[in-house]
Write an enzyme that holds these catalytic residues in place. Structure first.
Site, PDB file in Angstrom:
ATOM      1  N   CYS A 111      -4.985  -3.144   3.136  1.00  0.00           N
ATOM      2  CA  CYS A 111      -4.433  -2.899   4.813  1.00  0.00           C
ATOM      3  C   CYS A 111      -5.825  -3.110   5.847  1.00  0.00           C
ATOM      4  CB  CYS A 111      -3.946  -1.552   4.706  1.00  0.00           C
ATOM      5  SG  CYS A 111      -3.060  -1.358   6.500  1.00  0.00           S
ATOM      6  N   LYS A 147      -9.849   0.834  -1.835  1.00  0.00           N
ATOM      7  CA  LYS A 147      -9.861   0.783  -0.440  1.00  0.00           C
ATOM      8  C   LYS A 147     -11.151   1.143   0.049  1.00  0.00           C
ATOM      9  CE  LYS A 147      -7.149   1.377   3.954  1.00  0.00           C
ATOM     10  NZ  LYS A 147      -5.965   1.983   4.530  1.00  0.00           N
ATOM     11  N   GLU A 205       0.817  -1.256  -0.096  1.00  0.00           N
ATOM     12  CA  GLU A 205       0.089   0.001  -0.058  1.00  0.00           C
ATOM     13  C   GLU A 205       0.820   1.343   0.182  1.00  0.00           C
ATOM     14  OE1 GLU A 205      -3.565   1.968   2.806  1.00  0.00           O
ATOM     15  OE2 GLU A 205      -1.943   0.545   3.572  1.00  0.00           O
TER      16      GLU A 205
END
Length: 507
Positions: free
Chosen positions: A374, A340, A265
């Protein structure tokens, strides 16, 4: 049963075995004394399908057998009886190009029951089904204890009670314990079967390795090689310097034959150094200008290095809204963008980022994969929905500053591997960026996690990189192990969910 057994052998039936085969069959079916295979029947079976006829011997004597045909799936789907399935004993129903291995008989001499010899025959049948790339094993099982309960229960009630272990049936209980499931009840299946009241239960075992249209080239592989890049944050003068460093790692992992390269990321963050005089929110929006050129260059890398590349993530502007996105650049030249979904408080406070609203699995030449960035892996609902879509490998590019932040990502990723019966690969950045605000330090340890069962490492960790050191991690994962786990694992988490009580669905 004999007091001493010297040797047990399982092999294909030979015509010379016929006399012993007949004797064992007569002993196995005393209630149907004249209902045994004639020598002409065995000769036909051995001529049309010799590999499908199995016997088990104890000290050189045939004590059991499993006989089979290959038939068309449409024949199984129709209502049928035993005489029809064997073509009135001509075996004309046998079709070498059919999809189903149909069991027409299985028996064990009563003196040798209790030794699990029947299980050996069934395991051999399953192996044959896999070797011949057949869709399933199907047969109609007798329910010989039903005559004791026929006045009290319907066949359906009887079967349910056997399934719930309230009743025992010597045939049906055995089949259910061997991973067969009930398709339907057949009436008037075997003439003269008074014990079962001429009812039979059509049972099926599915071959999880069945390939409906096997290819000579471009077939999906079972062993997939992953190349995880533990990226060192370093000063980069321009985007070309980033491409040079990225290409070095892509060259390395592709040189080892990797199918995927996974970047972390926000691995492009060093390029924000040129904008450090701006506010954090302004600087990351300047960085977002590079997202499209990065996608285009990584598409070229994917083609030239023959590898699927997951570009970690980077900031991206859409209609003035800042998102955290990445690109799946496939080796066929196509690409797809992923978002995300869950944005951390830090990303909201310092950068004003927004969460995306689209997530899905991606079809690749190595099967279906999922990608969560993440923080997203800390929300189990997302990966469960991806698992429902057939995901085999979940990739998690991450960026964590402290060890406790990394611990959250690590342990949540391990949990996702176990609960979704899939592999999870994670990769992050290491080092520091003293000239980039809000990107001071990084902590990472790239890893590949597995489900927790006998075919996998006992700690659920396939491989780990050295913490906080720039390096690559090359790992092979076996998708066939997942197929077997889904059907025959010690626990079957996906199958055993109580969807009658709870469900997760996209809105």
């Amino acid at each position: 049963m004999q007091t001493e057994i010297k040797k047990v052998e399982l092999r294909n039936l030979a015509f010379e075995d016929y006399k012993q085969l007949k004797n064992s069959m007569v002993e196995s079916y005393p209630e149907m004394a004249n209902n045994y295979w004639r020598s002409t029947d065995i000769k036909k079976l051995l001529k049309i399908f010799p590999e499908g006829q199995l016997v088990i011997l104890v000290d050189g004597v045939v004590v059991g057998s499993a006989l089979s045909l290959i038939v068309d799936e449409k024949l199984v789907d129709k209502r049928h009886n035993y005489r029809q399935i064997v073509g009135d004993y001509t075996f004309s129903t046998h079709n070498p190009d059919g999809e189903i291995l149909y069991g027409i008989d299985v028996f064990i001499h009563p003196n040798y029951r209790g030794l699990r010899l029947g299980r050996r025959l069934y395991d051999a049948r399953k192996e044959l089904c896999e070797q011949l790339n057949l869709k399933a094993i199907v047969f109609a099982g007798r329910i010989p204890n039903y005559n004791q309960y026929s006045k009290k229960f319907t066949p359906r009630n009887y079967i349910e009670k056997v399934k719930d272990k309230e009743l025992h049936d010597p045939v049906l209980s055995f089949q259910l314990s061997n991973d067969f499931h009930v398709l339907r009840i057949i009436k008037n299946y075997l003439e003269g079967d008074e014990e079962s009241k001429e009812f039979a239960v059509l049972l099926e075992w599915n071959n999880v390795y069945y390939d409906e249209s096997p290819k000579l080239i471009n077939s999906e592989k079972s062993i997939i090689r992953l190349g995880l890049i533990q990226w060192q944050m370093r000063q980069l003068n321009n985007v070309e310097a980033l491409f040079e460093q990225a290409e070095f790692f892509i060259d390395v992992v592709s040189g080892y034959g990797s199918d995927f390269a996974l970047f972390p990321e926000l691995f492009t963050a060093p390029l924000m150094a040129d904008f450090n005089h701006l506010s954090e929110a302004e600087a990351i929006r300047e960085l977002a200008r590079h997202s499209d050129p990065i996608r285009k260059r990584f598409q070229e890398f994917a083609i030239s290095y023959n590898i699927n590349i997951i570009t970690g993530s980077m900031p991206h502007l859409e209609n003035g809204v800042l998102y955290n996105v990445g690109f799946l650049c496939k080796r066929d030249g196509t690409s797809e963008m992923y978002y995300k979904i869950h944005i951390t408080p830090n990303e909201v406070h310092h950068w004003g980022m927004k969460g995306g609203s689209e997530f899905k699995t991606y079809d690749t030449d190595c099967g279906k994969i999922g990608i969560l960035i993440c923080y997203d892996v800390e929300f189990p609902e997302l990966s469960r929905l991806l698992a429902d879509e057939g995901m085999n490998i979940l990739f998690v590019p991450f960026l964590t500053d402290t060890q406790n932040a990394y611990t959250r990502v690590k342990h949540c990723s391990q949990a996702r591997a176990i609960e979704n019966e899939c592999y999870v690969a994670i990769a992050g950045c290491v080092g520091n960026l003293p000239k980039v605000n809000n990107m001071d330090i990084q902590y990472a340890q790239a890893s590949v996690f597995t489900p927790s069962d006998f075919a996998f490492p006992s700690n659920g960790i396939k491989a780990e990189a050295t913490p906080n050191t720039e390096m690559t991690l090359i790992v092979d994962v076996d998708l066939d192990l997942l197929k077997d786990l889904h059907e025959h694992g010690s626990v079957r988490i996906l199958k055993d969910r109580r969807t009658d009580l709870y469900q997760i669905k996209k809105t």
